[in-house]
Design a protein around this motif. Structure first.
Motif, mmCIF file in Angstrom:
data_model
loop_
_atom_site.group_PDB
_atom_site.id
_atom_site.type_symbol
_atom_site.label_atom_id
_atom_site.label_comp_id
_atom_site.label_asym_id
_atom_site.label_seq_id
_atom_site.Cartn_x
_atom_site.Cartn_y
_atom_site.Cartn_z
ATOM 1 N N TRP A 39 0.845 -1.206 0.000
ATOM 2 C CA TRP A 39 0.000 0.000 0.000
ATOM 3 C C TRP A 39 0.879 1.255 0.000
ATOM 4 O O TRP A 39 0.669 2.183 -0.782
ATOM 5 C CB TRP A 39 -0.888 -0.059 1.231
ATOM 6 N N GLN A 40 1.877 1.289 0.884
ATOM 7 C CA GLN A 40 2.754 2.440 0.975
ATOM 8 C C GLN A 40 3.560 2.611 -0.317
ATOM 9 O O GLN A 40 3.765 3.741 -0.797
ATOM 10 C CB GLN A 40 3.711 2.278 2.167
ATOM 11 N N SER A 44 3.629 5.848 -2.667
ATOM 12 C CA SER A 44 4.892 6.558 -2.851
ATOM 13 C C SER A 44 5.231 6.728 -4.328
ATOM 14 O O SER A 44 5.799 7.750 -4.731
ATOM 15 C CB SER A 44 6.029 5.810 -2.142
ATOM 16 N N PHE A 45 4.880 5.721 -5.143
ATOM 17 C CA PHE A 45 5.178 5.805 -6.580
ATOM 18 C C PHE A 45 4.042 6.456 -7.369
ATOM 19 O O PHE A 45 4.072 6.464 -8.597
ATOM 20 C CB PHE A 45 5.454 4.404 -7.132
ATOM 21 N N GLY A 46 3.067 6.987 -6.676
ATOM 22 C CA GLY A 46 1.991 7.711 -7.336
ATOM 23 C C GLY A 46 1.016 6.843 -8.103
ATOM 24 O O GLY A 46 0.308 7.335 -8.990
ATOM 25 N N LEU A 47 0.965 5.568 -7.773
ATOM 26 C CA LEU A 47 0.062 4.660 -8.484
ATOM 27 C C LEU A 47 -1.362 4.727 -7.947
ATOM 28 O O LEU A 47 -2.282 4.193 -8.566
ATOM 29 C CB LEU A 47 0.595 3.224 -8.394
ATOM 30 N N GLN A 49 -4.156 7.574 -5.884
ATOM 31 C CA GLN A 49 -4.345 8.973 -5.495
ATOM 32 C C GLN A 49 -4.461 9.063 -3.973
ATOM 33 O O GLN A 49 -5.429 8.561 -3.394
ATOM 34 C CB GLN A 49 -5.599 9.541 -6.150
ATOM 35 N N THR A 50 -3.482 9.703 -3.363
ATOM 36 C CA THR A 50 -3.489 9.804 -1.897
ATOM 37 C C THR A 50 -4.621 10.692 -1.385
ATOM 38 O O THR A 50 -4.969 10.640 -0.208
ATOM 39 C CB THR A 50 -2.149 10.345 -1.396
ATOM 40 N N ARG A 51 -5.192 11.502 -2.255
ATOM 41 C CA ARG A 51 -6.338 12.310 -1.829
ATOM 42 C C ARG A 51 -7.557 11.417 -1.560
ATOM 43 O O ARG A 51 -8.373 11.697 -0.680
ATOM 44 C CB ARG A 51 -6.682 13.333 -2.912
ATOM 45 N N LEU A 52 -7.657 10.342 -2.334
ATOM 46 C CA LEU A 52 -8.763 9.407 -2.147
ATOM 47 C C LEU A 52 -8.365 8.231 -1.262
ATOM 48 O O LEU A 52 -9.196 7.694 -0.515
ATOM 49 C CB LEU A 52 -9.236 8.877 -3.512
ATOM 50 N N MET A 53 -7.110 7.825 -1.382
ATOM 51 C CA MET A 53 -6.616 6.652 -0.642
ATOM 52 C C MET A 53 -5.287 7.030 0.013
ATOM 53 O O MET A 53 -4.220 6.818 -0.567
ATOM 54 C CB MET A 53 -6.430 5.476 -1.607
ATOM 55 N N PRO A 54 -5.317 7.632 1.196
ATOM 56 C CA PRO A 54 -4.073 8.078 1.828
ATOM 57 C C PRO A 54 -3.155 6.913 2.153
ATOM 58 O O PRO A 54 -3.617 5.790 2.384
ATOM 59 C CB PRO A 54 -4.555 8.779 3.101
ATOM 60 N N SER A 55 -1.865 7.196 2.179
ATOM 61 C CA SER A 55 -0.893 6.144 2.474
ATOM 62 C C SER A 55 -0.897 5.818 3.971
ATOM 63 O O SER A 55 -1.360 6.625 4.789
ATOM 64 C CB SER A 55 0.497 6.604 2.051
ATOM 65 N N PRO A 56 -0.359 4.656 4.356
ATOM 66 C CA PRO A 56 -0.269 4.330 5.787
ATOM 67 C C PRO A 56 0.490 5.376 6.591
ATOM 68 O O PRO A 56 0.132 5.639 7.749
ATOM 69 C CB PRO A 56 0.463 2.984 5.778
ATOM 70 N N VAL A 57 1.522 5.975 5.986
ATOM 71 C CA VAL A 57 2.277 7.008 6.713
ATOM 72 C C VAL A 57 1.399 8.232 6.980
ATOM 73 O O VAL A 57 1.409 8.800 8.074
ATOM 74 C CB VAL A 57 3.539 7.399 5.905
ATOM 75 N N MET A 58 0.623 8.643 5.988
ATOM 76 C CA MET A 58 -0.280 9.784 6.170
ATOM 77 C C MET A 58 -1.320 9.486 7.259
ATOM 78 O O MET A 58 -1.650 10.349 8.075
ATOM 79 C CB MET A 58 -0.981 10.110 4.849
#
Length: 283
Positions: A39-40, A44-47, A49-58
């Motif tokens: 997931w991370q 991280s590679f932009g695959l 959209q973190t706006r819709l699916m935030p990363s574990p770090v976020m």
């Protein structure tokens, strides 16, 4: 044989058990850790959209910010109080109805048909009615949780009482025990495993109901936190709320399983399971 030799022998026997326990724990963590890493990496590679699916770090950063500002603990405390209050009412009603119907034919004829009819109603669909009846305060939320939890407890306690082995009852009756003594010493211990299964179901339903109840006119609680985040498109906060719900459900389920391990330690099958693998409960 000296005490030092015995101590060494015991330690030698415990090492394989400790090793198997560590290996089992590693196996359980392997899949969640792998999912988080993938997931991370995708984020991280932009695959994705973190706006819709935030990363574990976020999500972790949002969790920390909510924690240090006190928002998380305050809303978590409110949610816990709602679940405790609803569960207490549901447990009291479920046990009362279960004992009344399970221990007497008159009780079964009096309450079982009515409860079976009410049970078939989807209790979450009663939210509009509860708001009309009880307003938009705490009462409808607690009442909804109580309604959702009463039926698993009632059904499992009733089934547990009626499934007590007749041969054991006949054997107990030969000991000149009174009806109350037979109920206390034979029937209720025999129904306890089924009752605890119902309690586990009820805990899960309580958290599921809370998710819905707190999204209707709530001004506090984890559900309110999630709905407020939705209005501002804070998907990381929404994920924090969902993870909190999941962790609370898992934690309370483990608490019930701990009660099972202690309360059902007398069961031969349960003791056998513990002997084979002491780190597993009687699931």
């Amino acid at each position: 044989m000296s005490s030092a030799v015995l101590s060494g022998d015991i330690k030698t026997r415990r090492r394989p058990l400790v090793g198997r326990a560590a290996l089992g724990g590693a196996h359980r963590l392997a899949m969640p850790v792998a999912i988080l890493l993938v997931w991370q990496a995708l984020a991280s590679f932009g695959l994705i959209q973190t706006r819709l699916m935030p990363s574990p770090v976020m999500i972790a950063i949002s969790f920390w910010q909510l924690l240090i500002t006190g928002q998380l603990l305050g809303n978590l405390w409110v949610s816990l109080l709602r679940v405790i209050a609803g569960m207490a009412i549901g447990l009291a009603l479920g046990v009362t109805f279960g004992l009344f119907a399970g221990l007497s034919r008159l009780g079964e004829d009096t309450v079982d048909a009515t409860l079976q009819m009410v049970r078939t109603l989807p209790h979450l669909a009663l939210v509009p009615l509860f708001i009309i009846w009880f307003g938009i305060g705490e009462t409808p939320k607690i009442a909804l949780i109580a309604l959702g939890t009463v039926f698993p407890i009632y059904l499992n306690l009733f089934a547990g009482i009626r499934s007590v082995d007749r041969k054991i009852l006949e054997a107990a009756s030969t000991l000149d025990l009174t009806r109350s003594e037979i109920i206390w010493n034979v029937v209720l211990p025999g129904a306890l495993p089924q009752f605890l299964v119902g309690l586990r179901y009820a805990v899960g339903i309580a958290w599921l109901t809370l998710v819905v109840a707190e999204q209707v006119n709530a001004s506090s609680g984890i559900g309110y936190l999630v709905m407020n985040a939705r209005d501002f498109l804070q998907t990381d906060v929404i994920f924090v709320g969902l993870i909190i719900y999941a962790m609370l459900g898992l934690l309370t389920d483990q608490m019930v399983r701990a009660i099972e391990r202690r309360a059902l330690a007398w069961r031969p099958s349960f003791i056998g399971a513990q002997t084979q693998n002491p780190n597993r409960g009687a699931a």
